[in-house]
Design an enzyme around this catalytic site. Structure first.
Site, PDB file in Angstrom:
ATOM      1  N   THR A   1      10.153  -4.302  -7.868  1.00 24.47           N
ATOM      2  CA  THR A   1       8.708  -4.414  -8.037  1.00 24.47           C
ATOM      3  C   THR A   1       8.427  -4.336  -9.534  1.00 24.47           C
ATOM      4  O   THR A   1       8.656  -3.295 -10.154  1.00 24.47           O
ATOM      5  CB  THR A   1       7.952  -3.314  -7.278  1.00 24.47           C
ATOM      6  OG1 THR A   1       6.572  -3.320  -7.701  1.00 24.47           O
ATOM      7  CG2 THR A   1       8.542  -1.937  -7.508  1.00 24.47           C
TER       8      THR A   1
ATOM      9  N   SER B   1       8.053  -6.583  -3.659  1.00 26.38           N
ATOM     10  CA  SER B   1       6.599  -6.549  -3.523  1.00 26.38           C
ATOM     11  C   SER B   1       5.929  -6.474  -4.885  1.00 26.38           C
ATOM     12  O   SER B   1       6.579  -6.265  -5.912  1.00 26.38           O
ATOM     13  CB  SER B   1       6.163  -5.361  -2.662  1.00 26.38           C
ATOM     14  OG  SER B   1       6.122  -4.175  -3.424  1.00 26.38           O
ATOM     15  N   GLY B   2       4.600  -6.596  -4.840  1.00 22.19           N
ATOM     16  CA  GLY B   2       3.791  -6.463  -6.051  1.00 22.19           C
ATOM     17  C   GLY B   2       3.289  -5.059  -6.278  1.00 22.19           C
ATOM     18  O   GLY B   2       2.399  -4.855  -7.110  1.00 22.19           O
ATOM     19  N   ASP B   3       3.833  -4.089  -5.561  1.00 20.91           N
ATOM     20  CA  ASP B   3       3.440  -2.688  -5.738  1.00 20.91           C
ATOM     21  C   ASP B   3       4.624  -1.814  -5.324  1.00 20.91           C
ATOM     22  O   ASP B   3       5.742  -2.314  -5.201  1.00 20.91           O
ATOM     23  CB  ASP B   3       2.173  -2.383  -4.933  1.00 20.91           C
ATOM     24  CG  ASP B   3       1.287  -1.339  -5.615  1.00 20.91           C
ATOM     25  OD1 ASP B   3       1.776  -0.207  -5.807  1.00 20.91           O
ATOM     26  OD2 ASP B   3       0.123  -1.642  -5.951  1.00 20.91           O
ATOM     27  N   ASP B   4       4.375  -0.524  -5.078  1.00 21.81           N
ATOM     28  CA  ASP B   4       5.475   0.382  -4.738  1.00 21.81           C
ATOM     29  C   ASP B   4       6.253  -0.123  -3.521  1.00 21.81           C
ATOM     30  O   ASP B   4       5.661  -0.599  -2.552  1.00 21.81           O
ATOM     31  CB  ASP B   4       4.936   1.772  -4.416  1.00 21.81           C
ATOM     32  CG  ASP B   4       4.296   2.444  -5.618  1.00 21.81           C
ATOM     33  OD1 ASP B   4       4.783   2.230  -6.746  1.00 21.81           O
ATOM     34  OD2 ASP B   4       3.315   3.176  -5.427  1.00 21.81           O
TER      35      ASP B   4
END
Length: 485
Positions: free
Chosen positions: A319, A285-288
């Site tokens: 990430t 993902s692009g976050d946690d």
């Protein structure tokens, strides 16, 4: 017939004393190494024991106590029965909504729950709500596609513990699959897919033309006995799975995918929820990958719903900008009783991070992180501060977080860029921090510049760590709670 004497009676007194001391030491170790909240650990042991029919591999899936895990529902039907067309073009929003309403009535008449089956095909839909005692089952080859019409993601009120939309003032877009005040909800299948087609929403964010906070892929609010398993979740507009004000939640055997530059596409975010099990998931993902939350600034403090009894195990993924597991930064209702173990993270900003700020208040306590492996991670373990990210300008500048009783053990990292960075929020003190058995191999080109730990107002102990810990963590009493092995 003579009876054998008790073991202790046959041992010399000095050996009896040593045995008692060893048992006492082991008991103290068991109480301090893992979270004190006994319920989740008891559930793990019970679920995995051979006597319970387990395989010996520990699972916390027993947190879910509904009837739908085995597919037992009184009524079932395919979404096709309600006019849905799986061509990837036809809007099926009305069909999904009709199906849930009709199955709810059938189940009530039959005295049980209901299951909606999604067969192979590409099923385009806007948001729809689930109901209690309900299973959404995606067969192999089934793909639910999120509508590209923002009007099919209606606006709803902000969460009380946030006071506003997380990204924009006022209301927020509903999730693609939504539920509120429910009991016994299952989303599962034979690895079908739910694809939010989030690029439209990401572009609104990138272009700064987003009017309201983006919707999640799946959000369940104030619900109990939730099971989400055996599906692939892709391209969420915002956070992917968001149980908030929930309890008895199991999220397992998921694949969660989003482009690594997709903004705020967190994988799984338990929020002001208790008795949560997250296990055996792969996330890009692009976050946690996973973020534990409990409300934002004064709104989270006022609602006062902590996240408690949370187990995260056997999660892996990458990430580039965020963490394998994050706690915060919205943690104003408090976080306690967390076990994170068997985490594998690579090509990421950090493996584990506790993040908070002035104005958050709240607490993070009784957290155990164990058996983490990482490769090519920028900062392996981080306590960070000062995100300067607030719900509004009415937050309390004197509301400081309390961080205590955090144990981080059995950590291995290779090709990492920095030693741990541990910085308390200005004015706060983080105490009872334990590091034990930590081995971090820094990249050759940065070893001379960033070999040392960076600590500020963070106190505790470190035993068996490399590189050598900062001075604040060098109180190494040989009989301390942290140093036992």
């Amino acid at each position: 017939m003579a009876h054998a004497a008790p073991v202790c009676a046959r041992l010399p007194p000095w050996r009896v004393l040593l045995l008692l001391l060893a048992l006492l030491a082991f008991s103290c170790f068991a109480l301090t190494r893992f979270p004190a909240a006994g319920a989740p650990l008891a559930a793990l042991i019970a679920a995995s024991s051979p006597a319970a029919g387990g395989s010996g591999r520990e699972s916390c899936a027993g947190f879910y106590r509904g009837e739908g895990a085995g597919g037992r529902r009184a009524a079932s039907a395919s979404v096709e029965e309600f006019g849905a067309v799986g061509d990837g073009v036809t809007s099926n929003t009305a069909a999904f909504r009709r199906a849930v309403a009709a199955l709810e009535q059938r189940a009530a008449a039959a005295g049980g729950g209901a299951m909606l089956e999604v067969p192979p095909g590409r099923w385009l839909t806007g948001s729809f709500n689930l109901t209690s005692r309900f299973t959404l089952f995606l067969h192999h080859g089934a793909v639910i596609l999120g509508s590209q019409d923002p009007e099919e993601w209606p606006l709803i009120a902000p969460l009380p513990s946030y006071g506003r939309g997380r990204e924009r003032l006022g209301p927020r877009h509903i999730s693609l699959i939504h539920g509120e005040n429910l009991d016994d909800v299952v989303i599962t299948g034979s690895n079908g897919t739910i694809d939010g087609q989030g690029r439209m929403w990401w572009e609104l964010w990138w272009n700064r033309t987003l009017n309201h906070t983006r919707g999640h892929l799946i959000e369940l609010v104030n619900s109990t006995n939730v099971m989400i398993s055996n599906v692939t979740l892709r391209n969420s507009p915002f956070w992917t799975v968001h149980p908030v004000y929930c309890r008895n939640v199991v999220i397992k055997d998921l694949t969660i995918l989003a482009p690594l530059n997709a903004p705020n596409t967190d994988g799984i975010d338990p929020d002001s929820s208790s008795d949560v099990c997250i296990e055996d998931c792969y996330i890009e993902s692009g976050d946690d990958l996973v973020a534990i939350k409990s409300g934002w600034d004064q709104y989270g403090i006022s609602v006062n719903k902590p996240s408690t009894n949370i187990i995260i195990q056997r999660v892996s993924g990458t990430t580039p900008t965020c963490s394998g597991v994050g706690i915060g930064s919205e943690m104003s209702g408090g976080v306690s009783g967390v076990l994170i173990r068997d985490l594998h993270v690579w090509n990421s900003a950090s493996a584990v991070r506790i993040k908070t700020d002035v104005g958050r208040g709240g607490f993070v306590t009784n957290v155990t992180v164990a058996n983490v492996t990482m490769e090519r991670v920028k900062v392996p373990i981080r306590f960070s501060r000062g995100s300067d990210d607030h719900s509004d300008d009415k937050y309390d500048r004197t509301a400081l977080p309390t961080i205590s009783d955090v144990r981080i053990v059995d950590i291995v990292g290779v090709d990492v860029q920095r030693a741990p960075i541990l910085e308390a929020v200005h004015g706060a003190v983080y105490e009872g921090i334990c590091f034990r058995n930590v081995s971090l191999r820094l990249r050759e080109e940065v070893r001379r510049r960033h070999a040392g730990w960076q600590c500020e107002s963070v106190y505790g102990e470190a035993h068996g760590v490399f590189p050598e810990a900062c001075e604040e963590l060098r109180h190494n009493g040989s009989s301390s709670w942290c140093g036992l092995s």
